[in-house]
Design a protein around this motif. Structure first.
Motif, PDB file in Angstrom:
ATOM      1  N   ASN A 183     -50.650   4.275   3.490  1.00 49.78           N
ATOM      2  CA  ASN A 183     -50.700   4.102   2.038  1.00 49.78           C
ATOM      3  C   ASN A 183     -49.494   4.794   1.409  1.00 49.78           C
ATOM      4  N   ILE A 184     -48.956   4.193   0.363  1.00 50.22           N
ATOM      5  CA  ILE A 184     -47.798   4.754  -0.321  1.00 50.22           C
ATOM      6  C   ILE A 184     -48.097   4.857  -1.810  1.00 50.22           C
ATOM      7  N   ARG A 185     -47.768   6.003  -2.373  1.00 53.83           N
ATOM      8  CA  ARG A 185     -47.828   6.195  -3.832  1.00 53.83           C
ATOM      9  C   ARG A 185     -46.411   6.419  -4.305  1.00 53.83           C
ATOM     10  N   ALA A 186     -45.966   5.575  -5.252  1.00 55.18           N
ATOM     11  CA  ALA A 186     -44.574   5.650  -5.677  1.00 55.18           C
ATOM     12  C   ALA A 186     -44.444   5.292  -7.154  1.00 55.18           C
ATOM     13  N   ARG A 187     -43.257   5.587  -7.713  1.00 53.78           N
ATOM     14  CA  ARG A 187     -42.957   5.237  -9.102  1.00 53.78           C
ATOM     15  C   ARG A 187     -41.443   5.093  -9.247  1.00 53.78           C
ATOM     16  N   PHE A 188     -41.014   4.470 -10.350  1.00 50.56           N
ATOM     17  CA  PHE A 188     -39.589   4.313 -10.641  1.00 50.56           C
ATOM     18  C   PHE A 188     -39.135   5.375 -11.645  1.00 50.56           C
ATOM     19  N   ALA A 189     -37.986   5.988 -11.371  1.00 48.59           N
ATOM     20  CA  ALA A 189     -37.299   6.827 -12.345  1.00 48.59           C
ATOM     21  C   ALA A 189     -36.146   6.016 -12.925  1.00 48.59           C
ATOM     22  N   ASP A 235     -48.610   9.541  19.691  1.00 47.58           N
ATOM     23  CA  ASP A 235     -47.269   9.890  19.214  1.00 47.58           C
ATOM     24  C   ASP A 235     -46.784   9.005  18.082  1.00 47.58           C
ATOM     25  N   LEU A 236     -47.567   7.993  17.728  1.00 48.17           N
ATOM     26  CA  LEU A 236     -47.122   7.044  16.709  1.00 48.17           C
ATOM     27  C   LEU A 236     -47.471   7.543  15.312  1.00 48.17           C
ATOM     28  N   GLU A 237     -46.475   7.650  14.472  1.00 46.38           N
ATOM     29  CA  GLU A 237     -46.686   8.077  13.092  1.00 46.38           C
ATOM     30  C   GLU A 237     -45.958   7.109  12.171  1.00 46.38           C
ATOM     31  N   PRO A 238     -46.700   6.211  11.498  1.00 45.72           N
ATOM     32  CA  PRO A 238     -46.051   5.207  10.651  1.00 45.72           C
ATOM     33  C   PRO A 238     -45.246   5.856   9.529  1.00 45.72           C
ATOM     34  N   GLY A 239     -44.238   5.151   9.110  1.00 46.20           N
ATOM     35  CA  GLY A 239     -43.395   5.618   8.010  1.00 46.20           C
ATOM     36  C   GLY A 239     -42.688   4.452   7.353  1.00 46.20           C
ATOM     37  N   ILE A 240     -41.900   4.758   6.332  1.00 51.37           N
ATOM     38  CA  ILE A 240     -41.127   3.740   5.623  1.00 51.37           C
ATOM     39  C   ILE A 240     -39.852   3.454   6.412  1.00 51.37           C
ATOM     40  N   GLY A 271     -26.178  -1.393 -25.777  1.00 51.32           N
ATOM     41  CA  GLY A 271     -24.786  -1.212 -25.417  1.00 51.32           C
ATOM     42  C   GLY A 271     -24.478  -1.659 -23.989  1.00 51.32           C
ATOM     43  N   PRO A 272     -23.196  -1.646 -23.597  1.00 56.45           N
ATOM     44  CA  PRO A 272     -22.774  -2.141 -22.288  1.00 56.45           C
ATOM     45  C   PRO A 272     -22.825  -1.089 -21.175  1.00 56.45           C
ATOM     46  N   ALA A 273     -23.241   0.104 -21.461  1.00 57.68           N
ATOM     47  CA  ALA A 273     -23.212   1.161 -20.448  1.00 57.68           C
ATOM     48  C   ALA A 273     -24.085   0.787 -19.241  1.00 57.68           C
ATOM     49  N   PRO A 274     -23.634   1.078 -18.014  1.00 66.08           N
ATOM     50  CA  PRO A 274     -24.450   0.796 -16.823  1.00 66.08           C
ATOM     51  C   PRO A 274     -25.768   1.560 -16.863  1.00 66.08           C
ATOM     52  N   ARG A 275     -26.788   0.957 -16.259  1.00 68.66           N
ATOM     53  CA  ARG A 275     -28.108   1.577 -16.172  1.00 68.66           C
ATOM     54  C   ARG A 275     -28.549   1.580 -14.712  1.00 68.66           C
ATOM     55  N   TRP A 276     -29.371   2.568 -14.328  1.00 67.81           N
ATOM     56  CA  TRP A 276     -29.854   2.612 -12.948  1.00 67.81           C
ATOM     57  C   TRP A 276     -31.335   2.930 -12.904  1.00 67.81           C
ATOM     58  N   VAL A 277     -31.958   2.529 -11.791  1.00 66.94           N
ATOM     59  CA  VAL A 277     -33.349   2.883 -11.503  1.00 66.94           C
ATOM     60  C   VAL A 277     -33.394   3.450 -10.089  1.00 66.94           C
ATOM     61  N   GLN A 278     -34.481   4.169  -9.803  1.00 67.81           N
ATOM     62  CA  GLN A 278     -34.616   4.824  -8.502  1.00 67.81           C
ATOM     63  C   GLN A 278     -36.082   4.877  -8.098  1.00 67.81           C
ATOM     64  N   LEU A 279     -36.347   4.475  -6.833  1.00 68.66           N
ATOM     65  CA  LEU A 279     -37.709   4.552  -6.309  1.00 68.66           C
ATOM     66  C   LEU A 279     -37.956   5.963  -5.786  1.00 68.66           C
ATOM     67  N   VAL A 280     -39.100   6.521  -6.195  1.00 66.48           N
ATOM     68  CA  VAL A 280     -39.496   7.847  -5.736  1.00 66.48           C
ATOM     69  C   VAL A 280     -40.873   7.731  -5.091  1.00 66.48           C
ATOM     70  N   ASP A 314     -46.281  17.348   0.298  1.00 69.19           N
ATOM     71  CA  ASP A 314     -44.911  17.533   0.774  1.00 69.19           C
ATOM     72  C   ASP A 314     -43.963  17.207  -0.374  1.00 69.19           C
ATOM     73  N   GLU A 315     -42.675  17.339  -0.133  1.00 68.69           N
ATOM     74  CA  GLU A 315     -41.698  17.024  -1.154  1.00 68.69           C
ATOM     75  C   GLU A 315     -41.614  15.512  -1.369  1.00 68.69           C
ATOM     76  N   ASP A 316     -41.414  15.131  -2.620  1.00 68.36           N
ATOM     77  CA  ASP A 316     -41.226  13.710  -2.925  1.00 68.36           C
ATOM     78  C   ASP A 316     -39.907  13.226  -2.325  1.00 68.36           C
ATOM     79  N   VAL A 317     -39.880  11.939  -1.989  1.00 70.28           N
ATOM     80  CA  VAL A 317     -38.687  11.343  -1.380  1.00 70.28           C
ATOM     81  C   VAL A 317     -38.012  10.445  -2.416  1.00 70.28           C
ATOM     82  N   TYR A 318     -36.733  10.758  -2.715  1.00 69.74           N
ATOM     83  CA  TYR A 318     -35.956   9.985  -3.672  1.00 69.74           C
ATOM     84  C   TYR A 318     -35.038   9.030  -2.902  1.00 69.74           C
ATOM     85  N   TYR A 319     -35.233   7.741  -3.135  1.00 73.11           N
ATOM     86  CA  TYR A 319     -34.384   6.755  -2.491  1.00 73.11           C
ATOM     87  C   TYR A 319     -33.148   6.493  -3.357  1.00 73.11           C
ATOM     88  N   PRO A 320     -32.105   5.878  -2.794  1.00 79.06           N
ATOM     89  CA  PRO A 320     -30.867   5.666  -3.562  1.00 79.06           C
ATOM     90  C   PRO A 320     -31.120   4.897  -4.856  1.00 79.06           C
TER      91      PRO A 320
END
Length: 311
Positions: free
Chosen positions: A238-244, A199-204, A277-286, A292-298
């Motif tokens: 194993n995890i495959r990920a990238r930054f947006a 029943d054990l299924e590893p995850g993040i 410039g001073p505009a805010p910038r963001w990054v996101q781990l995907v 399956d569908e990719d998972v987008y973190y905050p």
């Protein structure tokens, strides 16, 4: 002649002298009266001698008990600022998957941020929750001077029943004072999800962002901002990920291999050159899932604190 007889004769002589020479009958009456008088006198004397007057006794005051405060032996007294600890790291992250009935090792690394050395009389003691087969307390196996760290490993046993189990621990000084870690003196803890092998299924379990800057201070022409994503998993995977990025650019894919429940870090650097410039910038781990569908973190947002506003 005794004293009683003398008194009788004396009494009779007084009567005779007062009344003249008595007759035989009068003499008998006088003797009887005198005897009764003497008898009454002796009876009174006997009573007076047999019943002494009571004497007054002074009541002794009750003793006053003075309580002496208990003092802690000087060798056990804890100086101010001595019991200050800081959490550094741990194994078996919270939420780790453990098979039912399996033994596992949990360890915490603690830093002595106090002002005195913690010796081998200090103990790691169970505080609350699930004991998980451990002993109630463990003596320190070495001294820890101020600024030094020590890792405390203990062996635990997963229950035979599936579920989430957690237990907390604190440090106990030789004087009996308990203390935890950090500003709020919290316990260190273990938190595991126990289940049957099938029943054990590893995850993040979690993704935590942090930010660093090069240079750390100042506003040169070029500033390099590095965003870190600490990824914690509950078991081998194993995890495959990238930054947006907010500018529409995607960073390169990266693969993380976990042999057990642990944490690993992915990082990316965003350089801001003169004229940014001073505009805010963001990054996101995907996290990418081929099947399956990719998972987008905050997203994680930062602001350029050295803007050269020319755009």
């Amino acid at each position: 002649m005794n004293k009683k007889t003398m008194i009788i004769i004396f009494a009779m002589s007084l009567i005779v002298s007062a009344c003249g020479f008595p007759s035989a009958a009068d003499t008998e009456r006088i003797s009887t009266a005198a005897a009764q008088t003497v008898e009454a006198r002796f009876t009174q004397m006997a009573v007076e001698s047999a019943t002494p007057e009571p004497t007054k006794t002074q009541k002794k005051p009750s003793p006053t008990l003075t309580m002496t405060p208990t003092k802690v032996p000087t060798s056990l007294a804890v100086p101010d600022g001595c019991l200050v600890a800081n959490f550094v790291s741990e194994t078996i992250p919270d939420g780790t998957l453990i098979e039912t009935g399996a033994y596992f090792w949990k360890s915490w690394t603690i830093q002595n941020n106090g002002t005195c050395t913690w010796n081998k009389n200090y103990k790691l003691v169970f505080w609350d929750g699930d004991l998980l087969g451990a002993a109630g307390e463990y003596n320190f196996f070495d001294d820890i001077s101020p600024g030094e760290t020590m890792t405390f490993p203990i062996q635990l046993l997963a229950p035979d029943v599936a579920g989430n189990y957690q237990g907390s621990w604190k440090i106990k000084s030789p004087s009996g004072a308990y203390f935890g870690v950090g500003q709020y003196d919290v316990p260190i803890s273990v938190n595991v999800n126990v289940g049957d092998p099938g029943d054990l299924e590893p995850g993040i379990i979690s993704v935590v962002y942090s930010l660093s800057r090069d240079p750390e201070f100042g506003c040169p022409a070029n500033v390099f901002w590095t965003i870190h994503a600490d990824i914690t998993v509950s078991g081998p995977m194993n995890i495959r990920a990238r930054f947006a990025k907010s500018d529409g650019v995607w960073e390169s894919k990266e693969t993380l291999i976990f042999d057990e429940a642990a944490s690993k870090t992915m990082s990316m650097t965003w350089p801001l050159y003169k004229g940014a410039g001073p505009a805010p910038r963001w990054v996101q781990l995907v996290v990418l899932h081929p099947d399956d569908e990719d998972v987008y973190y905050p997203t994680y947002t930062f602001v350029n604190n050295c803007p050269d506003v020319v755009d």
